[in-house]
Motif scaffolding. Sequence first.
Motif, PDB file in Angstrom:
ATOM      1  N   THR A   1       0.847  -1.190   0.000  1.00  0.00           N
ATOM      2  CA  THR A   1       0.000   0.000   0.000  1.00  0.00           C
ATOM      3  C   THR A   1       0.883   1.240   0.000  1.00  0.00           C
ATOM      4  OG1 THR A   1      -1.719  -1.156   1.229  1.00  0.00           O
ATOM      5  CG2 THR A   1      -1.806   1.250   1.234  1.00  0.00           C
ATOM      6  N   THR A   2       0.607   2.183  -0.862  1.00  0.00           N
ATOM      7  CA  THR A   2       1.368   3.428  -0.902  1.00  0.00           C
ATOM      8  C   THR A   2       0.730   4.453   0.022  1.00  0.00           C
ATOM      9  OG1 THR A   2       0.114   4.268  -2.774  1.00  0.00           O
ATOM     10  CG2 THR A   2       2.119   3.019  -3.266  1.00  0.00           C
TER      11      THR A   2
ATOM     12  N   THR B   1       0.082   7.487  -0.681  1.00  0.00           N
ATOM     13  CA  THR B   1      -0.931   8.288  -1.375  1.00  0.00           C
ATOM     14  C   THR B   1      -2.294   7.607  -1.367  1.00  0.00           C
ATOM     15  OG1 THR B   1      -1.404   9.525  -3.379  1.00  0.00           O
ATOM     16  CG2 THR B   1      -0.409   7.353  -3.663  1.00  0.00           C
ATOM     17  N   SER B   2      -2.315   6.254  -1.512  1.00  0.00           N
ATOM     18  CA  SER B   2      -3.601   5.562  -1.492  1.00  0.00           C
ATOM     19  C   SER B   2      -4.209   5.563  -0.100  1.00  0.00           C
ATOM     20  CB  SER B   2      -3.427   4.127  -1.986  1.00  0.00           C
ATOM     21  OG  SER B   2      -2.584   3.388  -1.114  1.00  0.00           O
TER      22      SER B   2
ATOM     23  N   GLY C   1      -5.335   9.360   0.614  1.00  0.00           N
ATOM     24  CA  GLY C   1      -6.176   9.988  -0.395  1.00  0.00           C
ATOM     25  C   GLY C   1      -5.448  11.006  -1.231  1.00  0.00           C
ATOM     26  N   GLY C   2      -4.113  10.845  -1.346  1.00  0.00           N
ATOM     27  CA  GLY C   2      -3.333  11.731  -2.207  1.00  0.00           C
ATOM     28  C   GLY C   2      -2.961  13.057  -1.588  1.00  0.00           C
TER      29      GLY C   2
END
Length: 680
Positions: free
Chosen positions: A300-301, A303-304, A307-308
Amino acid sequence: MKKKLLFGLLVVMFALGGWSHVQAAELRGFVKQFTNEQARSFVQQPDGRFSATQPNWGQLPYLNGIGVTVQSADGTIVYKGVTEYHDSVGHGGHFVVPDLPVGTYTVTLTSEALTSLPFSPNATIEPSMVATVTFTSETEGKSLNWILASRSKRILSLSKRGTLPGGSVGPDQNGDPVNFRVWYQGGEVASLHTQNGRNYVYFKGALYNDTIGLYSSVLTEPTLSPAEKKYGWKFKGWRINQSDEIYSSQEVGNTRITTDVTLEAVFEAPKYTLTFATDEEKGTLNGQTVVNYSVEGNGTTVTSLVGGTLPTVTAKEGYTFLGWYVDHTTNLVDDATILATDIKKDLIFYAKYKKNAPAISIGANGNWFIDGVDTGKPSQGPAGQNAQPLTITATGVDAAGNTVVTFSDGSKVTIQKGQDAPAPNVEIGANGNWFVNGVDTGKPSQGAKGQDGQSLTVQKTELDANGNTLVTFSDGTTITVHKGAEGQAPRIHIGANGNWYINDVDTGKPAQGDKGQDGQSVSILETKIDKDGNTLVVFTDGSQVSIHKGQDGKDGKDGVSPVITINGNGYWVINGVETKTKAQGEAGRDGQTPSVEIGSNGNWIVNGKDTGVPAKGADGQNTQIVASGQTPSSGPVSRFVEGILPATGSSQNILLLMVLGSSLLLFGGYMLGRNRSKQD
């Protein structure tokens, strides 16, 4: 085969023989066990293979403790007991129900772990745990026989992660897709297999009361896919029949089988926390000091997860937000790098700030102000003290015999000792400093303007104990003129035009200067002889000059008056050498010129007064005056004047001293020469 048949007949005869003395209907039962140790080899394997057998009554042990219930046709229980040892038969596994009326009865064996085998090849064996027997005579006796074996249980394993060998995919009890494998089908009773007209038994399930570890294949862990491994799934153990507790494979292996078994493989994915934190004294994150995010598994990044958008940082007054850092180095990590980061561990990003530079200014009251707050500290310090003039603080002689002159600013000048040499060339440079032999001494030739000056006059002359002439001037200073050969003194007076005249020659120089500003002239305070016989001249500014004692000199020749003129530039010229000193000074008060002459008695007459000092002195010693930055000169008076030049503050007074001293010596030399000529 014949032996087996014979054995069966004997069993039947034995059972019938027991009834030879029966007086009423009687039921007897015999129970044996096909043990797990004997039966386990005939359990069907997970791959479907199996072996079947025909148990032999004579090789099986009698089994005690099996419940027996006998009911009449109307349901009345006429007997309830267990199989046990009886002396009448000499073994266990036996029960007896005597005195039964004529009728039909149901015999039921009860056991949680065991069930009857469906047949026996050589004897009458009850195929079920429930048997029916009918008595038609009160003297009839009957016997029932059972072979019991462990119940057969199913073992199934399933997993939501990975795959089981030979497994299938289907929904679990919650409808979620799982991979499962039925290792042992079970079925409670033994299965019958017929081959060549003969019946054999085998077991499709794991045997009751065996441990699961005896069927090791059921503990095979599911195989994870590459994606599942990357995600981070790890095998944690097994749940048994939906238990809350998770057991290790070893714990499962030691578990007894008492029912159908469902093993669920349990996997756990790593769980990470993404944290953004700030120092609450410096700022907030989304209005808080800490913002946390939780995530399961790898890949999982940031940003994900966020929510960026990273948390909004609000810096408090006096601080500026610089960015985020992750470790003690406090090196900043840009937002794009943070958002692209794969979360594979707990991460903490700290907000970094810098303290704003204070606004510094000077207020209307002259104080320093920081961020608008008066510090109470003045921006300008108090006035400093007035600068001190440069003076000579000491003179001395070093180990090599050179003269060392120390000034008030701590600087020093060493005057090298040398042999008799011609007088130095002393002049005033274009910068106004004294130059000796072309070298700038760094000492100004002219001081600041002072108060109205007084013309320097000779107050008195007298002889000291050594026969030297002491001349006392109007400023209180004295000079010692060491005795020497006879000479002719020049005649010096002020002409009707107000200029100086020497030997009746108009010098063109006014005897009275312009009036000057307030100031203080530097004058001689005292002269004295040190322990080495050198003369020390002490000035009013505290500086000193050491005049080194010289060797005996020869008789002097007739003196020659210096030729003093003023060139077109207005500078004094002595013997053709421009002095760089202007002849016309600042306006001053009227001065008085002394009248100096030799009387008929041979003494000096100053202003018409006999000084009592003979104009002709005894042979004296050459005297050297060594001053800062100078070399020994050729005459006592000129060297003395050169020694005091760097410390004087008035060029007019100095020039007057030079002219007066030179004139006196020349005049003395002239008179001495004339007297000798008369004697000759």
